[in-house]
Design a protein around this motif. Structure first.
Motif, PDB file in Angstrom:
ATOM      1  N   HIS A  21       0.830  -1.214   0.000  1.00 44.45           N
ATOM      2  CA  HIS A  21       0.000   0.000   0.000  1.00 44.45           C
ATOM      3  C   HIS A  21       0.864   1.263   0.000  1.00 44.45           C
ATOM      4  O   HIS A  21       0.666   2.159  -0.813  1.00 44.45           O
ATOM      5  N   MET A  22       1.848   1.317   0.927  1.00 50.21           N
ATOM      6  CA  MET A  22       2.679   2.516   1.064  1.00 50.21           C
ATOM      7  C   MET A  22       4.013   2.154   1.706  1.00 50.21           C
ATOM      8  O   MET A  22       4.100   1.227   2.498  1.00 50.21           O
ATOM      9  N   VAL A  23       5.045   2.933   1.351  1.00 51.98           N
ATOM     10  CA  VAL A  23       6.359   2.800   1.975  1.00 51.98           C
ATOM     11  C   VAL A  23       6.799   4.195   2.412  1.00 51.98           C
ATOM     12  O   VAL A  23       6.669   5.157   1.648  1.00 51.98           O
ATOM     13  N   GLU A  29      16.964  14.280   3.294  1.00 54.65           N
ATOM     14  CA  GLU A  29      16.380  15.578   3.625  1.00 54.65           C
ATOM     15  C   GLU A  29      15.038  15.431   4.331  1.00 54.65           C
ATOM     16  O   GLU A  29      14.283  16.402   4.440  1.00 54.65           O
ATOM     17  N   GLY A  30      14.744  14.236   4.810  1.00 54.40           N
ATOM     18  CA  GLY A  30      13.505  13.983   5.535  1.00 54.40           C
ATOM     19  C   GLY A  30      12.792  12.760   5.013  1.00 54.40           C
ATOM     20  O   GLY A  30      13.023  12.329   3.882  1.00 54.40           O
ATOM     21  N   ASP A  31      11.929  12.199   5.846  1.00 51.09           N
ATOM     22  CA  ASP A  31      11.157  11.028   5.443  1.00 51.09           C
ATOM     23  C   ASP A  31      10.135  11.416   4.382  1.00 51.09           C
ATOM     24  O   ASP A  31       9.601  12.526   4.401  1.00 51.09           O
ATOM     25  N   PHE A  32       9.842  10.475   3.472  1.00 51.02           N
ATOM     26  CA  PHE A  32       8.789  10.708   2.491  1.00 51.02           C
ATOM     27  C   PHE A  32       8.016   9.420   2.268  1.00 51.02           C
ATOM     28  O   PHE A  32       8.576   8.329   2.269  1.00 51.02           O
ATOM     29  N   GLY A  33       6.702   9.571   2.103  1.00 49.10           N
ATOM     30  CA  GLY A  33       5.829   8.430   1.862  1.00 49.10           C
ATOM     31  C   GLY A  33       5.569   8.279   0.377  1.00 49.10           C
ATOM     32  O   GLY A  33       5.416   9.266  -0.339  1.00 49.10           O
ATOM     33  N   GLU A  49      15.113   3.696   9.714  1.00 52.82           N
ATOM     34  CA  GLU A  49      14.104   2.665   9.493  1.00 52.82           C
ATOM     35  C   GLU A  49      13.207   3.011   8.314  1.00 52.82           C
ATOM     36  O   GLU A  49      12.722   4.136   8.192  1.00 52.82           O
ATOM     37  N   LEU A  50      12.979   2.021   7.461  1.00 57.20           N
ATOM     38  CA  LEU A  50      12.061   2.103   6.340  1.00 57.20           C
ATOM     39  C   LEU A  50      10.778   1.402   6.797  1.00 57.20           C
ATOM     40  O   LEU A  50      10.847   0.305   7.355  1.00 57.20           O
ATOM     41  N   SER A  51       9.615   2.036   6.610  1.00 56.12           N
ATOM     42  CA  SER A  51       8.341   1.459   7.059  1.00 56.12           C
ATOM     43  C   SER A  51       7.518   1.020   5.864  1.00 56.12           C
ATOM     44  O   SER A  51       7.296   1.802   4.933  1.00 56.12           O
ATOM     45  N   GLY A  68      22.216   4.622   0.660  1.00 57.83           N
ATOM     46  CA  GLY A  68      21.759   4.182  -0.642  1.00 57.83           C
ATOM     47  C   GLY A  68      20.904   5.220  -1.339  1.00 57.83           C
ATOM     48  O   GLY A  68      20.997   6.423  -1.071  1.00 57.83           O
ATOM     49  N   PHE A  69      20.040   4.725  -2.225  1.00 58.16           N
ATOM     50  CA  PHE A  69      19.193   5.571  -3.062  1.00 58.16           C
ATOM     51  C   PHE A  69      17.787   5.004  -3.121  1.00 58.16           C
ATOM     52  O   PHE A  69      17.598   3.797  -2.993  1.00 58.16           O
ATOM     53  N   ALA A  70      16.829   5.875  -3.370  1.00 52.67           N
ATOM     54  CA  ALA A  70      15.449   5.471  -3.621  1.00 52.67           C
ATOM     55  C   ALA A  70      15.021   6.103  -4.932  1.00 52.67           C
ATOM     56  O   ALA A  70      15.314   7.278  -5.182  1.00 52.67           O
TER      57      ALA A  70
END
Length: 85
Positions: A21-23, A29-33, A49-51, A68-70
């Motif tokens: 559904h979501m990560v 520079e901050g968490d992003f969904g 932590e990755l959720s 790493g990279f996303a």
């Protein structure tokens, strides 16, 4: 609602490949969904932590990533981590 294709990869192996559904990614520079249909995007990630939410309202599965990279593109989200634990 459409699902997001998510892959978590390290130099050693493919850790996970699922439709979720979501990560929530720990960007430098901050968490992003990221949900299905997210605009193309690329970011470096920090040690944190990755959720992963498998469905709406589900409890998060947490995986610790190190650097790493996303990348988000029309195919989904790929996280290329230096290491996971």
């Amino acid at each position: 609602m459409a699902n997001l294709h998510f892959e978590l990869v390290t130099p050693e192996k493919l850790v996970r490949s699922d439709d979720v559904h979501m990560v929530v990614v720990p960007g430098t520079e901050g968490d992003f969904g990221v949900l299905a249909g997210h605009a193309p995007f690329m970011s470096t990630i920090r040690d944190a932590e990755l959720s992963i939410y498998t469905s709406e309202g589900a409890e998060a599965e947490v995986i610790t990533v190190q650097g790493g990279f996303a990348e988000v593109n029309e195919k989904g989200l790929t996280v290329l981590a230096e290491a996971v634990s």
